[in-house]
Every structure is written in structure tokens, then in C-alpha cells.
Design a protein around this motif. Structure first.
Motif, PDB file in Angstrom:
ATOM      1  N   ASN A   1       0.879  -1.253   0.039  1.00  0.00           N
ATOM      2  CA  ASN A   1      -0.030  -0.102   0.048  1.00  0.00           C
ATOM      3  C   ASN A   1       0.767   1.234  -0.005  1.00  0.00           C
ATOM      4  OD1 ASN A   1      -2.583  -1.412  -0.095  1.00  0.00           O
ATOM      5  ND2 ASN A   1      -2.627  -1.363   2.060  1.00  0.00           N
ATOM      6  N   LEU A   2       2.017   1.203   0.328  1.00  0.00           N
ATOM      7  CA  LEU A   2       3.001   2.122   0.373  1.00  0.00           C
ATOM      8  C   LEU A   2       2.962   2.975  -1.175  1.00  0.00           C
ATOM      9  CD1 LEU A   2       5.882   1.137   2.548  1.00  0.00           C
ATOM     10  CD2 LEU A   2       4.200   2.864   3.176  1.00  0.00           C
ATOM     11  N   MET A   3       2.959   2.205  -2.046  1.00  0.00           N
ATOM     12  CA  MET A   3       2.871   2.825  -3.282  1.00  0.00           C
ATOM     13  C   MET A   3       1.496   2.577  -4.216  1.00  0.00           C
ATOM     14  SD  MET A   3       6.833   1.961  -4.783  1.00  0.00           S
ATOM     15  CE  MET A   3       6.633   3.574  -5.569  1.00  0.00           C
ATOM     16  N   LYS A   4       0.544   3.016  -3.450  1.00  0.00           N
ATOM     17  CA  LYS A   4      -0.881   2.861  -4.115  1.00  0.00           C
ATOM     18  C   LYS A   4      -1.424   4.353  -4.099  1.00  0.00           C
ATOM     19  CE  LYS A   4      -2.903  -1.512  -3.627  1.00  0.00           C
ATOM     20  NZ  LYS A   4      -4.020  -2.164  -2.987  1.00  0.00           N
ATOM     21  N   TYR A   5      -1.900   4.819  -4.900  1.00  0.00           N
ATOM     22  CA  TYR A   5      -2.375   6.261  -5.128  1.00  0.00           C
ATOM     23  C   TYR A   5      -3.852   6.115  -6.007  1.00  0.00           C
ATOM     24  CZ  TYR A   5      -3.188  10.924  -6.800  1.00  0.00           C
ATOM     25  OH  TYR A   5      -3.819  12.072  -7.222  1.00  0.00           O
TER      26      TYR A   5
END
Length: 420
Positions: free
Chosen positions: A132-136
């Protein structure tokens, strides 16, 4: 006449073969042609060497894809933005916390369709909090490569001397406060050792908010700075420093030459600090300090980077093959063995090479990274503006020159204007 017919037939055959070859070449690696990709990263020459070693491993799987590695020195974001504006964007970009700014500008692409098409099981590769750290906007924009949770560094000798039990992931903020007070030492009315140094760095106060059950935004994206979890976190930090004297004040830090928490810990002047993986390599070179790390209780921040694909790339499918392969156990191993950073993948974090690595001739509790629960920070396209607004007011508060009420209400109003 027969010779002419033969010549024409031969000529037609050559043309057909040439067209076929051109057609195959345009298909890229999957069609048998050679594909050239470019990739930008930041870092030192030693780090570049490790990345190249990893790309060499990937090349064994994709021999027809050539990746030119470009280390961008200086202001990475400014320089890659210049490349994008000038029509020389790389195919693959290493990006960290500000990836959402690129996503909002449509400069990098979501990877969800390619993840599905290539049968990449994200839940097997990553824990949910790291993925989730690289979800937008609900979409996956990067393949996380490195993701080091913030952990608690502590000086075992100072703990033993004070008779304080070592920290565990079951600790609470109250336990931290109590230990910090016991680990603070004064001589002739002057503090010579502090229990804990949080400083004013955003991961320090932000993780306290998470641990209190709060956040900076609600589920609708509205700012929530003027709430009890935020107030409690900020009060904790000022109480620790100004009420209990268990952390150095900004004035005391200035008197010591504005030294940071990492060197203060290495000098034995603070018994605990919360920081990232990078401090392990530094401490491994320090003689005479007996230290270890502990997971953070509750939720904490992480520092990470990952691989993204630019919208300008003409070879997006091939670029995905490369970034997917770079985040496999085999290709992450050179980074792990070199002690470059904490890997983002489950396989990397649980590998024997990572867990049993020695630093400074001794083993460290490296399981602390996987045992720490990571909170997906509120990264957004206005991150830089948000942090300037917050830091300007917190800087006054952390110098004990502004009230808590004025600070949180002022920041709340500013955030509401920023995020209309």
C-alpha cells in the motif's frame, strides 16, 4: 529471362525477410528483437554497483532487454522532471515518498493491468502495508523494492546500568516515557545523558499519532490535525523534553553543535532513538557501543522506494518485466548481502541472509523490521506544501514558544485551505 525471373524472386524474398525482421524488431523482446531501456536511480557509486549486479541477474531471464543504468546526482526530482519535460524521460524510475506527485501528473503509469497479466501475486510478494505504500487513488503505481520500517535503537549497556528492561513490541508510549526518565542522567545539575531524543522530524511525531489511533486525514480526505490523537502525540513530545527533561531541548542541541540523533546515540549521549535501517551501517563502524534494535509498538512509518514506469516509455511491457524481476528474491539478494537496505518483499525480510546478517561483528534483531507494522503515510501531491505548513508551526511549538491549542488550530486551518 530465367535469370531475370530468378533475380526478381530472390529480391522479393530478401524484401519479405527484411520486412519480417523489422516487424519482429518492433515487437520488442517478446518478438525476438533487442530492446533498450533506460533506468534512473539515485545513490552512491557503491549502490550503483549493487543495482547493476541485480540487473545482470535479471538479464539472465531477459537476455534481449538491455537496461542502461543512470545515477542522477544532486536534486533527483528536479533533474528527472527536466528529463521528462525535455522528452528524454527514462523508461524506469526509482521513486520514493513523492511518487504520488508523479502519478497525479500522469508521468508514471498504474501497474495493475500488467500485474494481473503477468500473474504477479502481490499478497505473496508483499505484506499489505508495504504494498500500500505505493498505491494512489486505489491503483498500484510502483513495485516496492526497499522498505525499512522505523525501529527503536537502544543502548544495552545504558539499559543494564539503569536496571531498565529492554524494549519490546509490547511497549506503549507510557513505557517509553518511563524508561526515558530512568535513563536520563544528570551530573552537577547538568544533563549528560538523555533517555530518548525524538527531535522534531515528521516520522517521530507522526507515528505517535498512529499509535493513538489517529491520522492526518479522515476517510473522506479531510484534515484531522485538530483532534485528540494529534494533540496527545504532540503533548507527549513536549512533556518528554520540557516537563521531564528526558530528551534534549533545541537549545541543548544547539549547544552541542546542532548534532543529530544518530551521532548522539553513537556517542552514548542518548539511550534510545527511533530511526531507520541506514543507522545500522553507521553503528557497525563504531567501537565500544553495545546496541540493538526493537520493533515499534503499534504502527510506525517506513522509508521506502520502488520502481515505476514512465508514461513516456515506448516499451512499457518490457519495462514491467524488468521491475517485476528486480523484486524477486534472487535479484534482491545482492542488496541484502551488501547490507544496502531492508528489502520490501516478504521473501527478503524473512531470508536467512537478512535475519542472520552481522554488523560490527555481531547479530542484530533484524526481525524488528518485519515485526513492525507500517502505516501508509498520507503521501499526496501536495505533500511538500503540507509539510512546510506543518513544520513552520511545529518548529515554534517544539521550542516551547507556542501553545498546543494555537499550534493545532493554526495547522488545521492551513490544511483546510490547502485541501479545499
Amino acid at each position: 529471362m530465367r535469370r531475370s525471373l530468378k533475380f526478381i524472386s530472390l529480391l522479393m524474398l530478401v524484401v519479405v525477410m527484411g520486412l519480417t525482421a523489422c516487424s519482429n524488431g518492433s515487437k520488442g523482446a517478446s518478438g525476438g528483437g533487442k530492446i533498450d531501456l533506460s533506468m534512473t536511480i539515485w545513490g552512491s557509486e557503491d549502490e550503483k554497483k549493487i543495482y547493476q549486479e541485480r540487473l545482470d541477474i535479471v538479464k539472465k531471464t531477459y537476455p534481449d532487454i538491455n537496461v542502461k543504468l543512470n545515477v542522477v546526482a544532486g536534486d533527483y526530482d528536479q533533474k528527472v522532471q527536466t528529463m521528462i519535460a525535455g522528452g528524454t524521460a527514462p523508461d524506469i524510475m526509482m521513486i520514493a515518498e513523492n511518487y504520488q506527485a508523479y502519478a497525479a501528473k500522469n508521468q508514471i503509469i498504474p501497474l495493475d493491468d500488467m500485474i494481473k497479466a503477468n500473474n504477479v501475486n502481490m499478497s505473496e510478494r508483499y505484506s499489505d502495508d508495504i504494498a500500500n505504500l505505493m498505491k494512489y487513488d486505489g491503483k498500484q503505481y510502483g513495485m516496492p523494492d526497499r522498505a525499512g520500517a522505523m525501529v527503536l535503537f537502544y543502548n544495552k549497556d545504558l539499559f543494564d546500568k539503569a536496571g531498565v528492561a529492554y524494549p519490546t513490541k509490547e511497549w506503549t508510549q507510557e513505557d517509553l516515557m518511563a524508561a526515558a526518565q530512568k535513563l536520563t542522567v544528570k551530573e552537577n545539575g547538568k544533563t549528560v545523558q538523555w533517555g530518548y531524543y525524538p527531535g522534531s522530524w515528521w516520522p517521530q511525531w507522526m507515528q505517535l499519532i498512529y499509535q493513538n489511533g489517529g491520522s492526518l486525514f479522515d476517510e473522506n480526505g479531510k484534515p484531522t490535525f485538530n483532534t485528540e490523537p494529534v494533540r496527545k502525540a504532540l503533548q507527549f513530545m513536549n512533556d518528554l523534553t520540557f516537563t521531564h527533561g528526558a530528551g534534549p531541548t533545541p537549545t541543548e542541541i544547539a549547544d552541542m553543535g546542532n548534532i543529530g540523533a544518530d551521532p548522539l546515540f553513537a556517542q552514548g549521549k542518548i539511550a534510545m532513538e527511533t530511526t531507520g535501517f541506514w543507522n545500522i551501517g553507521s553503528l557497525a563502524k563504531v567501537q565500544g557501543i553495545n546496541w540493538d534494535i526493537s520493533p515499534i509498538w503499534g504502527e510506525t512509518n517506513a522509508f521506502f522506494n520502488g520502481f515505476t514506469i514512465t508514461n513516456a516509455s515506448k516499451h512499457k511491457e518490457e519495462a514491467f518485466k524488468i521491475i517485476e524481476a528486480l523484486t524477486t528474491p534472487e535479484a534482491q539478494m545482492p542488496m541484502i548481502k551488501a547490507g544496502q537496505d531492508a528489502p520490501a518483499t516478504k521473501a527478503g525480510l524473512s531470508s536467512e541472509e537478512f535475519l542472520n546478517a552481522e554488523y560490527g561483528g555481531k547479530k542484530i534483531n533484524m526481525a524488528a523490521f518485519s515485526e513492525s507494522k507500517i502505516y501508509a503515510e498520507p503521501f499526496n501531491p501536495q505533500w511538500n506544501e503540507m509539510m512546510k505548513l506543518i513544520n513552520d508551526k511545529l518548529g515554534v511549538y517544539f521550542n516551547n514558544k507556542a501553545s498546543l491549542d494555537d499550534t493545532v488550530t493554526g495547522i488545521q486551518s492551513g490544511l483546510e485551505r490547502l485541501y479545499k
